[in-house]
Design a protein around this motif. Structure first.
Motif, PDB file in Angstrom:
ATOM      1  N   ARG A   1       0.856  -1.189   0.000  1.00  0.00           N
ATOM      2  CA  ARG A   1       0.000   0.000   0.000  1.00  0.00           C
ATOM      3  C   ARG A   1       0.885   1.229   0.000  1.00  0.00           C
ATOM      4  O   ARG A   1       1.928   1.246   0.649  1.00  0.00           O
ATOM      5  CB  ARG A   1      -0.858   0.044   1.267  1.00  0.00           C
ATOM      6  CG  ARG A   1      -1.833  -1.093   1.437  1.00  0.00           C
ATOM      7  CD  ARG A   1      -3.040  -0.951   0.501  1.00  0.00           C
ATOM      8  NE  ARG A   1      -3.947  -2.081   0.687  1.00  0.00           N
ATOM      9  CZ  ARG A   1      -3.822  -3.257   0.048  1.00  0.00           C
ATOM     10  NH1 ARG A   1      -2.831  -3.456  -0.804  1.00  0.00           N
ATOM     11  NH2 ARG A   1      -4.685  -4.234   0.262  1.00  0.00           N
ATOM     12  N   GLY A   2       0.455   2.279  -0.683  1.00  0.00           N
ATOM     13  CA  GLY A   2       1.201   3.526  -0.691  1.00  0.00           C
ATOM     14  C   GLY A   2       0.886   4.298  -1.952  1.00  0.00           C
ATOM     15  O   GLY A   2       0.100   3.855  -2.801  1.00  0.00           O
ATOM     16  N   PRO A   3       1.509   5.490  -2.089  1.00  0.00           N
ATOM     17  CA  PRO A   3       1.221   6.334  -3.254  1.00  0.00           C
ATOM     18  C   PRO A   3       1.728   5.712  -4.550  1.00  0.00           C
ATOM     19  O   PRO A   3       2.663   4.908  -4.549  1.00  0.00           O
ATOM     20  CB  PRO A   3       1.976   7.628  -2.947  1.00  0.00           C
ATOM     21  CG  PRO A   3       3.018   7.266  -1.951  1.00  0.00           C
ATOM     22  CD  PRO A   3       2.481   6.108  -1.162  1.00  0.00           C
TER      23      PRO A   3
ATOM     24  N   GLY B   1       7.526  13.570  -6.685  1.00  0.00           N
ATOM     25  CA  GLY B   1       6.319  12.923  -7.214  1.00  0.00           C
ATOM     26  C   GLY B   1       5.252  12.604  -6.191  1.00  0.00           C
ATOM     27  O   GLY B   1       4.268  11.944  -6.521  1.00  0.00           O
ATOM     28  N   VAL B   2       5.453  13.054  -4.967  1.00  0.00           N
ATOM     29  CA  VAL B   2       4.455  12.791  -3.923  1.00  0.00           C
ATOM     30  C   VAL B   2       4.092  14.096  -3.234  1.00  0.00           C
ATOM     31  O   VAL B   2       4.852  15.060  -3.252  1.00  0.00           O
ATOM     32  CB  VAL B   2       4.976  11.778  -2.869  1.00  0.00           C
ATOM     33  CG1 VAL B   2       5.178  10.407  -3.496  1.00  0.00           C
ATOM     34  CG2 VAL B   2       6.274  12.261  -2.239  1.00  0.00           C
TER      35      VAL B   2
ATOM     36  N   GLY C   1       3.608   2.588  -3.308  1.00  0.00           N
ATOM     37  CA  GLY C   1       4.633   2.927  -2.331  1.00  0.00           C
ATOM     38  C   GLY C   1       6.008   2.363  -2.615  1.00  0.00           C
ATOM     39  O   GLY C   1       6.965   2.695  -1.920  1.00  0.00           O
ATOM     40  N   THR C   2       6.140   1.492  -3.620  1.00  0.00           N
ATOM     41  CA  THR C   2       7.444   0.919  -3.967  1.00  0.00           C
ATOM     42  C   THR C   2       7.975   1.610  -5.220  1.00  0.00           C
ATOM     43  O   THR C   2       7.209   1.900  -6.143  1.00  0.00           O
ATOM     44  CB  THR C   2       7.319  -0.596  -4.233  1.00  0.00           C
ATOM     45  OG1 THR C   2       6.747  -1.221  -3.086  1.00  0.00           O
ATOM     46  CG2 THR C   2       8.674  -1.227  -4.510  1.00  0.00           C
TER      47      THR C   2
ATOM     48  N   SER D   1       7.793   5.974   2.852  1.00  0.00           N
ATOM     49  CA  SER D   1       7.285   5.799   4.211  1.00  0.00           C
ATOM     50  C   SER D   1       6.940   7.174   4.765  1.00  0.00           C
ATOM     51  O   SER D   1       7.667   8.141   4.564  1.00  0.00           O
ATOM     52  CB  SER D   1       8.363   5.128   5.058  1.00  0.00           C
ATOM     53  OG  SER D   1       8.079   5.278   6.417  1.00  0.00           O
ATOM     54  N   THR D   2       5.822   7.259   5.474  1.00  0.00           N
ATOM     55  CA  THR D   2       5.461   8.538   6.081  1.00  0.00           C
ATOM     56  C   THR D   2       5.815   8.535   7.559  1.00  0.00           C
ATOM     57  O   THR D   2       5.616   9.524   8.249  1.00  0.00           O
ATOM     58  CB  THR D   2       3.950   8.822   5.919  1.00  0.00           C
ATOM     59  OG1 THR D   2       3.238   7.664   6.355  1.00  0.00           O
ATOM     60  CG2 THR D   2       3.613   9.097   4.472  1.00  0.00           C
TER      61      THR D   2
END
Lengths: 264, 264
Positions: free
Chosen positions: A112-114, B199-200, B236-237, B262-263
């Protein structure tokens, strides 16, 4: 009936972290098994000893040529994490290490993630019916019967003894109908003729020293789009970068290998 | 006086294949040493136990965060060949493996074979006097003082909270004047802010899972041109591909890493 690839990666457990296996002669040239097949073999063992089944990033270092026939795979678990696990699988034949796979595994469906996919679309590969059927496989190849390839027209310069861009792409699938999955992508990442063949004058051999594959998604069924490129052949050493896209048009794997051109 | 990097990769032999070391706090953010520094540390150990001194293709798999302070490096020789040798170096701290480097080493000056460099010239990086001085280093960074960076104008979108192409490049050198060599290229391959930051939307952290560097040439003295790009951020990868070019305009290294956004 199991597919040829599944038969060729069969393992018999002989302990917590060891397996007997039979290296197949089905995926090689002149008796040397292909690096992508060996990466898939090592990753199959890792998938059995780690707590996650999907290869996320796997690297094979090839120390010595493997031989068709019996071998022992010895694994080591480096880390058993919640979202990723990490381990090593080594193939021993006649007491010598032939190659080792070091890999991080995960559950691809649970990531999971952007997301942000800049190119967003596959490389310029025409529809399959406009691509060319396979060029002649090299002498001594058993590989040619196991994969079906369709080349982008006008790219296979090496097949006619010409030079051209070190880029080759098209469509690929396993000939026996086995659908792609994360493990077979490891094989497909090294199943294409080396694009460096377009960039040299002589007939050469391009043995792989190291092959790394990032599996980015679980592929959909059907043909896989493949795109391989070498940009820097320097004093006989080259990188080969690959992209694999599934039938739905999603990127499913990136590969990079280092190889040496050899005239032997 | 030895350079900071040389001090940070100092090893004390404690056996044929083992070393004591002190993981430096000079190359990290918030107490987490940088992956490129750790790759250089592991490769330094391999260069001492293998029969060849130059890293050709080296892969680090990061199992757990390393910590500044004492550690033990345990090596294994997989192969001692004529033109290449292969081995593994693992860092242990508190009895736990933190990372391992698997590498093939050679003598870069002795490689012979055909060359064909398709692009043939560095990426579009303006002369250094037209590039921008460093953006603010992230909080807790000790790294920012050790490398000098000059960014291609108009590319550091992340620094102003905007979004843009996931491409970052420019010029880099070690701040204490140490000239580049095959070992320092391993550090420089992971010393740039991650292009995925462009990009985020959120402030993120991009820990490396695996980092592979191909060293292709011995670099000339002077600034190094760097070019880093992420094309596929998926759930997320991400992959991050790097090119390093020396002051003479020759490609000297290619890198690719897999990382997770990772946040935390």
């Amino acid at each position: 009936m199991p597919s040829e690839l599944d038969r060729s990666t069969r393992l018999v457990s002989t302990g917590d972290l060891t397996f007997d296996t039979e290296v197949s002669d089905a995926w090689g040239i002149s008796g040397i098994p292909n690096g992508g097949y060996l990466l898939a073999l090592g990753a199959t063992a890792l998938g059995q000893v780690l707590s996650h089944a999907d290869p996320l990033t796997v690297t094979a270092h090839f120390a010595r040529p493997s031989r068709p026939g019996p071998g022992q795979i010895v694994c080591e678990v480096i880390k058993a994490g919640r979202t990723q696990s990490m381990g090593v699988a080594r193939l021993l034949q006649d007491g010598k290490e032939r190659f080792r796979v070091t890999g991080t595994f995960t559950d691809l469906s649970a990531l999971r993630g952007p997301s942000n996919e800049a190119p967003g679309k596959p490389p310029p590969i025409p529809p399959i019916e406009r691509c060319q059927a396979a060029v002649a496989a090299p002498p001594g190849s058993t590989f040619g019967d196991r994969v079906e390839l369709r080349f982008v027209p006008g790219t296979t310069h090496f097949a006619t003894g010409e030079r051209g861009d070190m880029v080759l792409g098209g469509w690929i699938r396993l000939a026996d109908g086995r659908e792609p999955d994360p493990l077979s992508l490891l094989l497909l990442a090294d199943a294409w003729p080396p694009p460096a063949l377009n960039g040299v004058d002589e007939r050469v051999w391009v043995p792989t020293l190291e092959l790394t594959v990032h599996v980015r998604r679980r592929p959909s069924p059907g043909w896989v789009r493949a795109w391989f490129r070498t940009r820097y052949l320097i004093d006989g050493t080259l990188e080969e970068d690959g992209e694999l896209w599934d039938a739905r048009g999603n990127l499913v794997a990136l590969s990079r290998q280092m190889a040496r051109v050899s005239t032997a």
